[in-house]
Design a protein around this motif. Structure first.
Motif, PDB file in Angstrom:
ATOM      1  N   ALA A 160       0.824  -1.206   0.000  1.00 25.84           N
ATOM      2  CA  ALA A 160       0.000   0.000   0.000  1.00 25.84           C
ATOM      3  C   ALA A 160       0.855   1.252   0.000  1.00 25.84           C
ATOM      4  CB  ALA A 160      -0.938  -0.011   1.211  1.00 25.84           C
ATOM      5  N   PHE A 161       1.835   1.327   0.889  1.00 26.28           N
ATOM      6  CA  PHE A 161       2.651   2.540   0.981  1.00 26.28           C
ATOM      7  C   PHE A 161       3.561   2.703  -0.241  1.00 26.28           C
ATOM      8  CE2 PHE A 161       1.296   2.433   5.372  1.00 26.28           C
ATOM      9  CZ  PHE A 161       1.159   3.779   5.663  1.00 26.28           C
ATOM     10  N   GLY A 162       4.060   1.591  -0.787  1.00 28.85           N
ATOM     11  CA  GLY A 162       4.852   1.698  -2.008  1.00 28.85           C
ATOM     12  C   GLY A 162       4.028   2.183  -3.170  1.00 28.85           C
ATOM     13  N   THR A 163       2.760   1.778  -3.231  1.00 22.04           N
ATOM     14  CA  THR A 163       1.877   2.203  -4.316  1.00 22.04           C
ATOM     15  C   THR A 163       1.475   3.659  -4.176  1.00 22.04           C
ATOM     16  OG1 THR A 163       1.038  -0.056  -4.555  1.00 22.04           O
ATOM     17  CG2 THR A 163      -0.318   1.719  -5.462  1.00 22.04           C
ATOM     18  N   VAL A 164       1.235   4.118  -2.963  1.00 22.77           N
ATOM     19  CA  VAL A 164       0.866   5.512  -2.744  1.00 22.77           C
ATOM     20  C   VAL A 164       1.965   6.435  -3.260  1.00 22.77           C
ATOM     21  CG1 VAL A 164       0.366   7.262  -0.992  1.00 22.77           C
ATOM     22  CG2 VAL A 164      -0.609   4.978  -0.791  1.00 22.77           C
ATOM     23  N   ALA A 168      -0.155   6.017  -9.888  1.00 21.22           N
ATOM     24  CA  ALA A 168      -0.593   5.348 -11.116  1.00 21.22           C
ATOM     25  C   ALA A 168      -0.404   3.834 -11.050  1.00 21.22           C
ATOM     26  CB  ALA A 168       0.157   5.915 -12.318  1.00 21.22           C
ATOM     27  N   THR A 169       0.430   3.370 -10.132  1.00 22.84           N
ATOM     28  CA  THR A 169       0.696   1.927 -10.045  1.00 22.84           C
ATOM     29  C   THR A 169      -0.387   1.173  -9.300  1.00 22.84           C
ATOM     30  OG1 THR A 169       1.988   2.183  -7.996  1.00 22.84           O
ATOM     31  CG2 THR A 169       3.176   2.401 -10.073  1.00 22.84           C
ATOM     32  N   VAL A 170      -1.427   1.864  -8.841  1.00 27.45           N
ATOM     33  CA  VAL A 170      -2.496   1.176  -8.116  1.00 27.45           C
ATOM     34  C   VAL A 170      -3.210   0.179  -9.025  1.00 27.45           C
ATOM     35  CG1 VAL A 170      -4.323   2.866  -8.617  1.00 27.45           C
ATOM     36  CG2 VAL A 170      -4.391   1.546  -6.490  1.00 27.45           C
ATOM     37  N   VAL A 171      -3.209   0.445 -10.331  1.00 23.16           N
ATOM     38  CA  VAL A 171      -3.812  -0.509 -11.272  1.00 23.16           C
ATOM     39  C   VAL A 171      -3.016  -1.815 -11.277  1.00 23.16           C
ATOM     40  CG1 VAL A 171      -4.412  -0.926 -13.681  1.00 23.16           C
ATOM     41  CG2 VAL A 171      -4.751   1.344 -12.685  1.00 23.16           C
ATOM     42  N   GLY A 172      -1.697  -1.714 -11.317  1.00 18.10           N
ATOM     43  CA  GLY A 172      -0.863  -2.908 -11.267  1.00 18.10           C
ATOM     44  C   GLY A 172      -1.058  -3.672  -9.975  1.00 18.10           C
ATOM     45  N   ALA A 196      -4.679   0.975  -0.506  1.00 12.39           N
ATOM     46  CA  ALA A 196      -3.754   1.874  -1.198  1.00 12.39           C
ATOM     47  C   ALA A 196      -4.520   3.019  -1.865  1.00 12.39           C
ATOM     48  CB  ALA A 196      -2.946   1.096  -2.231  1.00 12.39           C
ATOM     49  N   ALA A 197      -5.640   2.710  -2.520  1.00 10.72           N
ATOM     50  CA  ALA A 197      -6.434   3.755  -3.172  1.00 10.72           C
ATOM     51  C   ALA A 197      -6.971   4.748  -2.159  1.00 10.72           C
ATOM     52  CB  ALA A 197      -7.575   3.120  -3.963  1.00 10.72           C
ATOM     53  N   ALA A 198      -7.388   4.245  -0.997  1.00  9.50           N
ATOM     54  CA  ALA A 198      -7.889   5.141   0.045  1.00  9.50           C
ATOM     55  C   ALA A 198      -6.790   6.085   0.533  1.00  9.50           C
ATOM     56  CB  ALA A 198      -8.432   4.318   1.211  1.00  9.50           C
ATOM     57  N   LEU A 199      -5.572   5.582   0.676  1.00  2.02           N
ATOM     58  CA  LEU A 199      -4.457   6.436   1.093  1.00  2.02           C
ATOM     59  C   LEU A 199      -4.129   7.483   0.032  1.00  2.02           C
ATOM     60  CD1 LEU A 199      -2.003   3.865   2.744  1.00  2.02           C
ATOM     61  CD2 LEU A 199      -3.507   5.504   3.887  1.00  2.02           C
ATOM     62  N   ILE A 200      -4.232   7.098  -1.238  1.00  2.00           N
ATOM     63  CA  ILE A 200      -3.977   8.053  -2.321  1.00  2.00           C
ATOM     64  C   ILE A 200      -5.008   9.180  -2.277  1.00  2.00           C
ATOM     65  CG2 ILE A 200      -4.006   8.348  -4.827  1.00  2.00           C
ATOM     66  CD1 ILE A 200      -2.924   5.479  -5.030  1.00  2.00           C
ATOM     67  N   LEU A 201      -6.282   8.827  -2.113  1.00  2.00           N
ATOM     68  CA  LEU A 201      -7.333   9.834  -2.028  1.00  2.00           C
ATOM     69  C   LEU A 201      -7.145  10.726  -0.805  1.00  2.00           C
ATOM     70  CD1 LEU A 201     -10.442   7.657  -2.993  1.00  2.00           C
ATOM     71  CD2 LEU A 201      -9.173   9.236  -4.447  1.00  2.00           C
TER      72      LEU A 201
END
Length: 444
Positions: A160-164, A168-172, A196-201
């Motif tokens: 999650a933190f690496g994706t945040v 754009a890598t949340v799709v992967g 991860a998406a929630a952290l991005i938002l």
């Protein structure tokens, strides 16, 4: 009296040499890393949040290096050490995470490939976000595929933190979660990309007041003769984007991560074979997601940098595949081993090229708002991989030392392949000689 070192000691020595190359790599201050450093400096020095487009997750993890540099009077130079620290720490994490599923010799070869036969050497010199993403998500997915309980929970947090850090890598990551759910029949893995998406938002809302504002609104590149240049956001045609990302001479993954295009070898009789294969599938799923997302991005090429910047993660599955082929060289044909040997040689050249030659000679194509930058993407002799043979760089003793280290890494990795090929060659010569002697007498 000569003392013969065991192969295991040789492998550890090559790992040590590779770690030295990474730790002692030159510092490359510039490009987008400057924006990340300025955002970190603004936060720690003045307590203000930057509203820019780059995530603060990775830079905040570099805060200890900033404080160290502030005490020494050089915060910029110490912060620029972050990627090599993160990478070397990530190698330790991968070593521990893969211990139950890889043999000791595969362990060493895999680490050597990442150190001396991948795109990581170039990325360690800067302050881009891809290293933090690759080591966190790569290690996290390994833990999710091989562990249960606390280990899997830690893996989910790392993913999650690496994706945040690279939204754009949340799709992967979503594709990787699908692979985990499919193979384990457990729906709980979908919670990882959702988290991860929630952290991005949340980061978007805290920094820019809108959870859907990623900071990239109406960003465009320079207008050139290319038909789709100068357009904003996800405006590049998918078909041309995929072709360029995979096969272009200056950015194509087929040249920068050749192992990615080889078949993964699976042996059900090996200990942990199913879990190793699941690790590979999750890593490949991330790469597929990256290719599909960035192929439509107007700057699919990653900007004016060395190689396919956005696809550093591809080095993980590519190195794992080559590791498997090297380890099982005896069970494959001579042609297959020749192709693997060429892939290993190209991989080691990618590592050496990135840290020794970098973008030397490409400055002429960046003039006039990158008017001719596209030449470095598509023309073979202008690619960063082959330009050193056209535009020669003056090398100092440090460059020669690094090239020697990469040559040592190649020799270590190529040894099993060369031995098998040498055996095939000897058998072929003997067979030809016997046929010549036992057949009809030669006459003019």
């Amino acid at each position: 009296m000569l003392v013969r070192l065991p192969r295991r000691s040789l492998g550890y020595f090559v790992v040590f040499v590779g770690a030295w190359v990474g730790a002692a790599a030159p510092i490359s201050i510039g490009s987008d890393g400057l924006f990340r450093f300025e955002a970190l400096d603004l936060l720690l020095r003045h307590g203000e949040l930057d509203r820019g487009r780059y995530s603060l997750v990775g830079p905040v993890c570099a805060a200890p290096l900033w404080y160290l540099g502030e005490a020494l009077g050089t915060p910029g130079e110490t912060v620029w050490l972050f990627n090599r620290v993160a990478f070397l720490a990530g190698l330790v994490g991968l070593w521990l995470a893969l211990r139950p599923v890889l043999s000791p010799c595969e362990h060493r070869r895999f680490i050597v490939l990442l150190l001396l036969g991948s795109m990581f050497p170039w990325h360690m010199m800067g302050f881009f976000a891809e290293v933090f993403h690759a080591v966190c998500v790569g290690t996290g997915l390994t833990l999710l595929a091989t562990r249960r309980g606390t280990g899997a929970l830690l893996g989910g947090v790392l993913c999650a933190f690496g994706t945040v850090n690279v939204p754009a890598t949340v799709v992967g990551l979503g594709f990787a979660a699908c692979a985990l759910v499919w193979h384990t029949r457990r729906l709980r893995y979908f919670a990882v990309p959702v988290f991860a998406a929630a952290l991005i938002l949340l980061e978007n809302y805290v920094r820019r007041g809108n959870p859907l504002d990623g900071g990239y609104a109406s960003e465009t590149g320079s207008r050139t003769v290319l038909p789709y240049s100068g357009l904003p956001d996800f405006s590049y045609p998918l078909f041309f984007g995929v072709l360029s990302i995979l096969f272009s001479f200056g950015k194509g993954l087929v040249f920068f991560a050749p192992g990615l295009f080889a078949r993964y070898l699976h042996d059900e009789q090996e200990t942990g074979a199913d879990r190793t294969r699941l690790v590979y599938y999750t890593w490949i799923a991330v790469v597929v997601g990256l290719v599909l997302v960035y192929s439509r991005w107007w700057a699919w090429y990653g900007g004016g940098v060395w190689g396919p910047r956005f696809f550093l993660f591809a080095a993980l599955p590519a190195s794992l595949v080559l590791t498997r082929w090297i380890t099982h060289a005896k069970s494959h044909s001579a042609l297959a081993n020749v192709l693997v040997l060429l892939a290993v040689a190209l991989s080691c050249w990618v590592g050496a090229n990135g840290i020794v030659f970098q973008e030397h000679g490409t400055e002429q194509y960046s003039a006039n708002n990158f008017e001719f930058e596209y030449v470095t993407w598509y023309v073979p002799e202008c690619s960063v991989l082959w330009l050193p043979f056209v535009v020669h760089k003056h090398l100092d003793w440090q460059d020669y030392a690094r090239l020697t280290a990469f040559a040592l890494g190649f020799a270590y990795l190529a040894r099993p392949l060369v031995l098998v090929l040498a055996g095939c060659l000897c058998e072929g010569c003997v067979s030809v000689w016997r046929s010549a002697r036992s057949g009809a007498r030669w006459r003019v």
